[in-house]
Design an enzyme around this catalytic site. Sequence first.
Site, short mmCIF file in Angstrom:
data_model
loop_
_atom_site.label_atom_id
_atom_site.label_comp_id
_atom_site.label_asym_id
_atom_site.label_seq_id
_atom_site.Cartn_x
_atom_site.Cartn_y
_atom_site.Cartn_z
N GLU A 33 -26.73 -73.04 -18.30
CA GLU A 33 -25.83 -74.13 -17.55
C GLU A 33 -25.89 -75.18 -18.66
O GLU A 33 -24.57 -75.88 -18.64
CB GLU A 33 -26.75 -74.49 -16.46
CG GLU A 33 -26.75 -73.75 -15.30
CD GLU A 33 -27.31 -74.22 -14.00
OE1 GLU A 33 -27.63 -75.17 -13.96
OE2 GLU A 33 -27.38 -73.56 -12.96
N ASP A 72 -22.45 -73.70 -9.05
CA ASP A 72 -22.69 -74.48 -10.17
C ASP A 72 -21.76 -75.24 -10.80
O ASP A 72 -22.14 -76.41 -10.81
CB ASP A 72 -23.11 -73.26 -11.06
CG ASP A 72 -24.72 -72.59 -10.91
OD1 ASP A 72 -25.48 -73.24 -10.30
OD2 ASP A 72 -24.75 -71.29 -11.38
N LYS A 88 -25.51 -66.83 -13.97
CA LYS A 88 -26.52 -65.91 -13.12
C LYS A 88 -26.92 -64.90 -14.50
O LYS A 88 -26.07 -64.60 -15.14
CB LYS A 88 -25.97 -65.14 -12.22
CG LYS A 88 -26.20 -65.81 -10.85
CD LYS A 88 -27.56 -65.82 -10.16
CE LYS A 88 -27.44 -66.75 -9.27
NZ LYS A 88 -28.37 -68.03 -9.03
#
Length: 150
Positions: A33, A72, A88
């Site tokens: 991320e 996200d 993921k």
Amino acid sequence: MAYKRGHKGKFRPTNPHKYKGNHSNIVYRSSWELKFMRECDLHPDIIQWNSEEVVVPYRSVIDGKLHRYFVDFWIKKKNNDIILVEIKPMGQAIPPVKKSRITKRYIEEVKTWGINISKWKAAEEYCHDRKWKFMVLTEKGEATAWRQML
């Protein structure tokens, strides 16, 4: 880059004007991320983005109840395309391999898979209704899939 789930912190954008939301409170929950946030912040084709600000309602196949899915990333490109992106690890993006013996771990993998599929189906419908795109990025297809979208 290896996926580090416990890798958490606050992201400080170089281009805060591109962040749609409170740019002083951008939280990442994994090393992927963080890497993706840097890409969104610096990529010239991305004119706006945010993290975990789009909420998609979904019904879980596990308990049959209505839940909220915080996707996200939301991204707006120069050409006005809008993309929702979920990050993921590959192990959570594919169905679990059936075991000859049912273990607690296998049951958790099935549960995670069921929840993820419920979320992603709802996100695809949400995007379809808005003429947006939805994608799940993993370590296996991360660079290729993302580059094709830009």
